[in-house]
Design an enzyme around this catalytic site. Sequence first.
Site, PDB file in Angstrom:
ATOM      1  N   CYS A 210      -7.319   7.921  -3.772  1.00  0.00           N
ATOM      2  CA  CYS A 210      -6.437   7.901  -4.934  1.00  0.00           C
ATOM      3  C   CYS A 210      -7.238   7.735  -6.230  1.00  0.00           C
ATOM      4  O   CYS A 210      -8.163   8.481  -6.486  1.00  0.00           O
ATOM      5  CB  CYS A 210      -5.385   6.801  -4.768  1.00  0.00           C
ATOM      6  SG  CYS A 210      -4.054   6.885  -5.985  1.00  0.00           S
TER       7      CYS A 210
ATOM      8  N   GLU B 144      -3.863  10.881   1.259  1.00  0.00           N
ATOM      9  CA  GLU B 144      -3.706   9.426   1.323  1.00  0.00           C
ATOM     10  C   GLU B 144      -2.384   9.071   2.000  1.00  0.00           C
ATOM     11  O   GLU B 144      -1.340   9.638   1.681  1.00  0.00           O
ATOM     12  CB  GLU B 144      -3.731   8.863  -0.102  1.00  0.00           C
ATOM     13  CG  GLU B 144      -3.499   7.366  -0.188  1.00  0.00           C
ATOM     14  CD  GLU B 144      -3.303   6.884  -1.622  1.00  0.00           C
ATOM     15  OE1 GLU B 144      -3.434   5.677  -1.845  1.00  0.00           O
ATOM     16  OE2 GLU B 144      -3.020   7.733  -2.497  1.00  0.00           O
TER      17      GLU B 144
ATOM     18  N   LYS C  79     -10.041   1.584   1.236  1.00  0.00           N
ATOM     19  CA  LYS C  79     -10.071   1.608  -0.225  1.00  0.00           C
ATOM     20  C   LYS C  79     -10.528   0.260  -0.766  1.00  0.00           C
ATOM     21  O   LYS C  79      -9.992  -0.792  -0.380  1.00  0.00           O
ATOM     22  CB  LYS C  79      -8.682   1.959  -0.755  1.00  0.00           C
ATOM     23  CG  LYS C  79      -8.620   2.176  -2.259  1.00  0.00           C
ATOM     24  CD  LYS C  79      -7.204   2.590  -2.663  1.00  0.00           C
ATOM     25  CE  LYS C  79      -7.127   2.874  -4.159  1.00  0.00           C
ATOM     26  NZ  LYS C  79      -5.751   3.238  -4.567  1.00  0.00           N
TER      27      LYS C  79
END
Length: 503
Positions: free
Chosen positions: A375, A260, A326
């Site tokens: 994440c 990430e 995301k």
Amino acid sequence: MSYLILIAMFGAWAGFANPVFQFPLAALGLPLGLAWIGFRATSARKAFRFGWLAGTLAATGCLYWMVIPVSQYGNFPFLLALPCPMLVGAVLGMYYGAFSAFMHVAGKHVSGAILCLLAGLVWAALEILCGTLFTGFPWMNLASAFTPWPAAIQLASIVGAYGLSGIFVVLAVSLLLCSTYRSSLALAVFMAILVAGFGLFRLQQPLPDGPEIDIALIQGNVDQSRKWDGRFQVDTVEKYIGLTRKAEQEAAPELAIWPETAMPFYLQERTRLSEVVRKFVRESSVAVLTGTPAYEMTNPQTRDYVLFNRAALVSRDGRIREYYDKEHLVPFGEYMPFEEWLPFGKLVQAAGDFVPGKTSAPLSVGKAALGTLICYEAIFPELAQKQVAQGATVLVNISNDAWFGRTSAPMQHLSLATLRAVEQGRWLARSTNTGISAAIDPHGRITARSGMFTEEFLNIRVKAIDEKTIFHHTCPTLAWGIPLAALLGVAFVVRREHIARKR
């Protein structure tokens, strides 16, 4: 009540992943202690109060790592950051207090195996609620404590992580009541045989077959405090390219996965650093999936834009043809909820002010479709479910756990991600900045694993799987069926209590 609080508290501390000592079976002490508090309390109010206290202490001990990102990378002095785990723990403690209060009332009107089954049902519903309410934070999912024992988590392929937590609670409460009710003893034996028997049986079965894909997981171990400093961006790019070249010399990966925000700049722009990455991909034989911030202009005239936390797939021609943004952002870290009413800004200032992504389709690499989770998206079962429903044949989790330092958080994060592999019957490839990077097979076994705060790469081989688990088919039903069944159970108990008081 003090010793019951200690049973719940130390059960959580020793049962969930931590750097000192973990014994998964100890995690049963959390629901066992909370149920016992409910049975011993003289009123539902006292059961809630003591259950809340036990749950708050248990959660605070498991979430102590929150101090690190808030104090080191946020605006808060250490003394002001210190209460953060307790504040979050106090919120989670309300779920545990509610469980104790329910057990107090239910214990007066229901007995034996029925009481134990109701306990598991209500616990599973509370975990679903915890994973949904206020954007959700299902970090202390009871089933995740058992991931070091793959045989213990195989039922997640049928009932999911929340359902498996409920089964463990049935086992814990049955053990608590086995000397009182013969049916509880029989239920405890049955549940233990069910969990272990099905687990051992499934682990002996061959893994589902599919096209193989060789992947290099790259762990750069870039210092979080220097990561966004422009003076070190060249070193960061060279580090990831260098590690990928070493991985290519050892094997012939089709894909390299960088963590990430591995690229701390806008890879979408045609800048010098962006061109270095694109040129490397064109000249090598490997595509690169990397984390990077991204933006989209919303008003070109006023230069207004929005930011995304992106996983960009750089194909072998050096172009970014596919990406995933995301969609489930971290509140107070990646965005500020209720910003206009709160007297402080984001707790982690370097994280960015992001908006949720608009597309979540899997990314195509050869014969594989990559379902990407960025994440802490890996802690939410519904996001992995959504990726597989859209055709993902391999799950990918990229993360930057450097925020957490050498604490329990990276291990707990890995445990939660492991459950997604079992639930969906998919290989999961996990690449993080500072560890723990890993390859997890569809049975939840870790086949390759990095160290923490090490600069290394892992060459892994996974299979692109089309076959779907029972849980994948039943997940939508379980998502509303478990809470509805629990609500009916609570209503039944409350009605019995109401009738008893009238008498």
